[in-house]
Write an enzyme that holds these catalytic residues in place. Structure first.
Site: not given
Ligand code: NAD
Ligand code: TYD
Length: 348
Positions: A35, A130-132, A156, A160, A285
């Site tokens: 949380l 993720t595709d990232e 990030y 991953k 960014r």
């Protein structure tokens, strides 16, 4: 199937918990979630009384918390068949501001879970990725396949990719049946309004500007969260251990076009620079990936997956959901989220 779902109070995790409980009468779920700012038990109000569901508050990077969740599954359901690992820090802009929490949760957390899965001889471990991790494509480049090498550009994405590699290594070294899914940009109900689509909807409804980074021509491949959940469920049940499965939305779109489509859904002016149009171009960014695109051929061929949501219909349904659930997003947009936006995008 008795599942330990991590991060089940977040956007995709909560949609997945709801999906599997509705889809499979014999399914039981323990949801382990810390949380954080992104986790919200309100997302699961409709399932919390289901006898097939238990919530455990805890940190995936803390071995004692993971052990408590495994014991909860043992006590409530007599054991655990699989782990579906969604829990993560998931927002690129936050990873640029503070990478360390991404390493702790996404990298260390994954290893702690893999160790627990091994210790308890869990039958399947699905790493939601993720595709990232593949990096960035140019306009004319061919979409990635599962064989494309990892080349992450944000903290990030790097965290991953590291987690994916640890999961793979755990399969190769210890024989844990590990599966990895790599999905493109999700949208749909319950998405935290830090991500592009819910941010555009809620800022516009609140009468605020909608920031578009750089020239707005960055391309993402949008998939409705239900299509992603169905893919995760299929891979969990029928995927080949040791394999990676890409899950693409087949909906490549430029950010500016996505934002304009959101504004049109809301009945607001969508032409940048015209009166009443809330779009504001802001500084880009750092390290901003230009384009993501993947082939989902393996998932389609081996498991028969097809996306069901066309982008226009999914976007309409999603905008409708935010219109109908104003109290939900007004609560989550206050406090920590607002302070983060003011520190970062506000200063661009
Ligand atoms: P989210 O940020 O909405 O939710 C993350 C959840 O994880 C929250 O409930 C949060 O409380 C929980 N969490 C965070 N740190 C934790 C910790 N240390 N221990 C336990 N729980 C913790 O994220 P999301 O968009 O639902 O993404 C879920 C997963 O799917 C992530 O692994 C993400 O990398 C992956 N993914 C997301 C997308 C996307 O477009 N959102 C696309 C592909 C893959
Ligand atoms: P986001 O939803 O943060 O997902 P990701 O960075 O994981 O793809 O952003 C989607 C795209 O929208 C990305 O190219 C960055 C851009 N973006 C904006 O232009 N403005 C915004 O306020 C946000 C949050 C994102």
């Amino acid at each position: 199937m008795r599942l330990l779902v991590t991060g089940g109070a977040g956007f995709i995790g909560s949609n997945f918990v709801r999906y599997v409980l509705a889809e499979h009468a014999d399914c039981a779920v323990v949801n382990l979630d810390k949380l954080t700012y992104a986790g919200n038990l309100e997302n699961l109000r409709d399932v919390e009384a289901d006898p097939r569901y238990r919530f455990v508050r805890g940190d995936v990077a803390a071995p004692a918390d993971v052990e408590r969740a495994v014991q909860a599954a043992r006590e409530a359901f007599g054991g655990l068949d699989a782990v579906v690992h969604f829990a993560a820090e998931s927002h690129v802009d936050r990873s640029i501001e503070d990478p360390q929490v991404f390493v702790r949760t996404n990298v260390l957390g994954t290893q702690v879970l893999l160790d627990a899965a091994r210790r308890h001889a869990v039958g399947r471990f699905l790493q939601v990725s993720t595709d990232e991790v593949y990096g960035s494509l140019g306009e004319g480049d061919a979409p990635w396949t599962e064989d494309s090498p990892p080349a992450p550009n944000s903290p990030y994405a790097a965290s991953k990719a590291a987690a994916d590699l640890l999961a793979r290594a755990c399969g190769r070294t210890y024989g844990l049946p590990v599966l990895i899914t790599r999905c493109s940009n999700n949208y749909g109900p319950y998405q935290f309004p830090e991500k592009l689509i819910p941010l555009a909807v809620t800022n516009a409804l609140a009468g605020e500007e909608v920031p578009v980074y750089g020239d707005g021509r960055h391309v993402r491949d949008w998939i409705h969260v239900e299509d992603h959940c169905r893919a995760v469920d299929l891979v969990l049940r029928r995927g080949r251990p040791g394999e990676v499965y890409n899950v693409g939305g087949e909906n490549e779109a430029r950010n500016i076009d996505v934002v304009r489509a959101v504004l049109r859904e809301l009945g607001l002016p969508d032409e940048p620079g015209t009166p009443g149009c809330p779009i504001r171009f802001v500084a880009d960014r750092p390290g901003h990936d230009r384009r993501y695109a993947m082939s989902s051929d393996r998932l389609r061929r081996e498991l028969g997956w097809r996306r069901r949501w066309a982008f226009a219909d999914g976007l309409r349904q999603t905008v409708r959901w935010y219109l109908d659930n104003r109290a939900w997003w007004e609560r989550v947009r206050s406090g920590e989220h607002r302070a983060f936006r003011e520190r970062t995008v506000g200063g661009r």
